[in-house]
Design a protein around this motif. Sequence first.
Motif, mmCIF file in Angstrom:
data_model
loop_
_atom_site.group_PDB
_atom_site.id
_atom_site.type_symbol
_atom_site.label_atom_id
_atom_site.label_comp_id
_atom_site.label_asym_id
_atom_site.label_seq_id
_atom_site.Cartn_x
_atom_site.Cartn_y
_atom_site.Cartn_z
ATOM 1 N N TRP A 195 -15.594 46.483 -59.886
ATOM 2 C CA TRP A 195 -15.576 47.952 -59.944
ATOM 3 C C TRP A 195 -15.947 48.453 -61.339
ATOM 4 O O TRP A 195 -16.609 49.466 -61.477
ATOM 5 N N ARG A 196 -15.545 47.712 -62.349
ATOM 6 C CA ARG A 196 -15.846 48.135 -63.713
ATOM 7 C C ARG A 196 -17.323 47.969 -64.033
ATOM 8 O O ARG A 196 -17.927 48.831 -64.687
ATOM 9 N N GLY B 220 -7.087 33.475 -42.919
ATOM 10 C CA GLY B 220 -7.859 33.101 -44.101
ATOM 11 C C GLY B 220 -8.290 34.293 -44.931
ATOM 12 O O GLY B 220 -8.194 34.285 -46.168
ATOM 13 N N LEU B 221 -8.762 35.354 -44.274
ATOM 14 C CA LEU B 221 -9.211 36.538 -45.009
ATOM 15 C C LEU B 221 -8.038 37.265 -45.662
ATOM 16 O O LEU B 221 -8.136 37.746 -46.807
ATOM 17 N N LEU B 222 -6.897 37.361 -44.979
ATOM 18 C CA LEU B 222 -5.732 38.025 -45.561
ATOM 19 C C LEU B 222 -5.196 37.260 -46.772
ATOM 20 O O LEU B 222 -4.792 37.872 -47.773
ATOM 21 N N ARG B 223 -5.215 35.942 -46.692
ATOM 22 C CA ARG B 223 -4.754 35.153 -47.830
ATOM 23 C C ARG B 223 -5.665 35.358 -49.042
ATOM 24 O O ARG B 223 -5.195 35.420 -50.191
ATOM 25 N N HIS B 224 -6.970 35.477 -48.797
ATOM 26 C CA HIS B 224 -7.896 35.705 -49.903
ATOM 27 C C HIS B 224 -7.744 37.111 -50.488
ATOM 28 O O HIS B 224 -7.745 37.279 -51.718
ATOM 29 N N LEU B 225 -7.609 38.131 -49.621
ATOM 30 C CA LEU B 225 -7.507 39.509 -50.119
ATOM 31 C C LEU B 225 -6.194 39.769 -50.855
ATOM 32 O O LEU B 225 -6.130 40.663 -51.706
ATOM 33 N N ALA B 226 -5.159 39.012 -50.524
ATOM 34 C CA ALA B 226 -3.873 39.194 -51.196
ATOM 35 C C ALA B 226 -3.710 38.316 -52.420
ATOM 36 O O ALA B 226 -2.697 38.440 -53.128
ATOM 37 N N HIS C 163 -8.748 37.323 -56.249
ATOM 38 C CA HIS C 163 -9.548 38.404 -55.672
ATOM 39 C C HIS C 163 -9.223 39.742 -56.335
ATOM 40 O O HIS C 163 -10.118 40.581 -56.530
ATOM 41 N N ARG C 164 -7.985 39.956 -56.725
ATOM 42 C CA ARG C 164 -7.617 41.214 -57.382
ATOM 43 C C ARG C 164 -8.298 41.319 -58.739
ATOM 44 O O ARG C 164 -8.791 42.401 -59.103
ATOM 45 N N ARG C 165 -8.361 40.222 -59.495
ATOM 46 C CA ARG C 165 -9.050 40.253 -60.791
ATOM 47 C C ARG C 165 -10.552 40.466 -60.622
ATOM 48 O O ARG C 165 -11.170 41.271 -61.350
ATOM 49 N N GLN D 26 -11.133 51.161 -54.174
ATOM 50 C CA GLN D 26 -10.715 49.830 -54.583
ATOM 51 C C GLN D 26 -9.529 49.328 -53.776
ATOM 52 O O GLN D 26 -9.467 48.148 -53.397
ATOM 53 N N GLU D 27 -8.556 50.209 -53.498
ATOM 54 C CA GLU D 27 -7.372 49.789 -52.750
ATOM 55 C C GLU D 27 -7.680 49.453 -51.297
ATOM 56 O O GLU D 27 -6.913 48.749 -50.643
ATOM 57 N N ARG D 28 -8.812 49.933 -50.776
ATOM 58 C CA ARG D 28 -9.184 49.606 -49.399
ATOM 59 C C ARG D 28 -9.687 48.178 -49.252
ATOM 60 O O ARG D 28 -9.781 47.680 -48.128
ATOM 61 N N CYS D 29 -10.017 47.555 -50.358
ATOM 62 C CA CYS D 29 -10.514 46.179 -50.326
ATOM 63 C C CYS D 29 -9.456 45.178 -50.768
ATOM 64 O O CYS D 29 -9.782 44.016 -51.049
ATOM 65 N N LEU D 30 -8.193 45.622 -50.887
ATOM 66 C CA LEU D 30 -7.098 44.764 -51.301
ATOM 67 C C LEU D 30 -5.996 44.790 -50.251
ATOM 68 O O LEU D 30 -5.894 45.741 -49.464
ATOM 69 N N VAL D 31 -5.174 43.753 -50.223
ATOM 70 C CA VAL D 31 -4.027 43.660 -49.326
ATOM 71 C C VAL D 31 -2.787 43.460 -50.188
ATOM 72 O O VAL D 31 -2.749 42.535 -51.017
#
Length: 328
Positions: free
Chosen positions: A110-111, A92-98, A102-104, A120-125
């Motif tokens: 961050w902005r 579930g968490l991997l599907r959300h992070l990818a 979530h990327r938007r 920022q890249e550490r919180c994305l998959v």
Amino acid sequence: MAVHYCGLCRRSAFTGRRHRYSTGHRRRLREALAQLQEATAAARAAAAVADGAAAVRRYDPAEHDGRVWCPCCGRGVQRHGRRGGLALLHAGLLRHLAGPEHRRETARFWRENRAEAALQERCLVPAEEYERFAQALEQALAEHQRREEERILQMAADIREAERRQRETVRAALQLQPEPELCAGPSVCTVPAGPERDSPCGAEEPGPSRMQTGPDLSWMESSKVLTFIGHQETEGKGNVHTGAKPPWLTEEEDGSKQIGPSYEEFLKHKEKQKLKKLPVERVGANFDHTSQTSDSWLPSFGRVWNHGRRWQSRHQFRTESGEKKKKR
């Protein structure tokens, strides 16, 4: 200056957007990002496993219903996935992070909060990494389903084998049982008397694999004492379960036996208990209730019981009292 509401600190700031550069806001931002990075690292480590069999577990609500707070999206995310009775670890968490949503939201977060761009890249998959994990997970699910089907087929085979052995055992026991002899008439089929009746040839002893073909008549020996468990007729003895009369019917017949005090004695006892609660020096406490009285007898209570009004009784009492004083 306009009022600014900070969703990370969950409070309104009257300093406007300068609140984002305050010490408290920066500290809460570091703590939230550290928790998200830790959860992301654990999920990516699980996805990096070569075989997905380790990510498939039996579903346990107490263990696999946890959630992870995503500060970028502002909501809780289910950590583990679920398919039927199986739990998919970190799916579930991997599907959300990818996902693109979530990327938007991460870019917007961050902005707005002026966070470090390197984090920022550490919180994305990456999408490619999630695709590899999804393929390995599908293969693991197919393998698990195949093993479950084999286990069910093996259990069915074991059950059929047990039933077959049970039928063979019953068939063998029936084949060992001898055929009973049929009696041609009352003169042919006779029961031997004496010691020949209990001989092994007359009746077959029952065993664990052999059945008794005739009745066991050894209980008719005179040396054995039998216990009768049926209904026995007893004359006036025992209880109502053995046929004796209940005590209330016996009391009606002879009347000699009485169970407990009579109703009159009970009323007298109750009246005595009431008198004990009254004061000892009351009027009429020492009155003899057993003395003989007639219908014309009345106690003297100041002439009120005779006739006339109460004031007439008072005047009569005063007149008589004055006469008594003069006579003295």
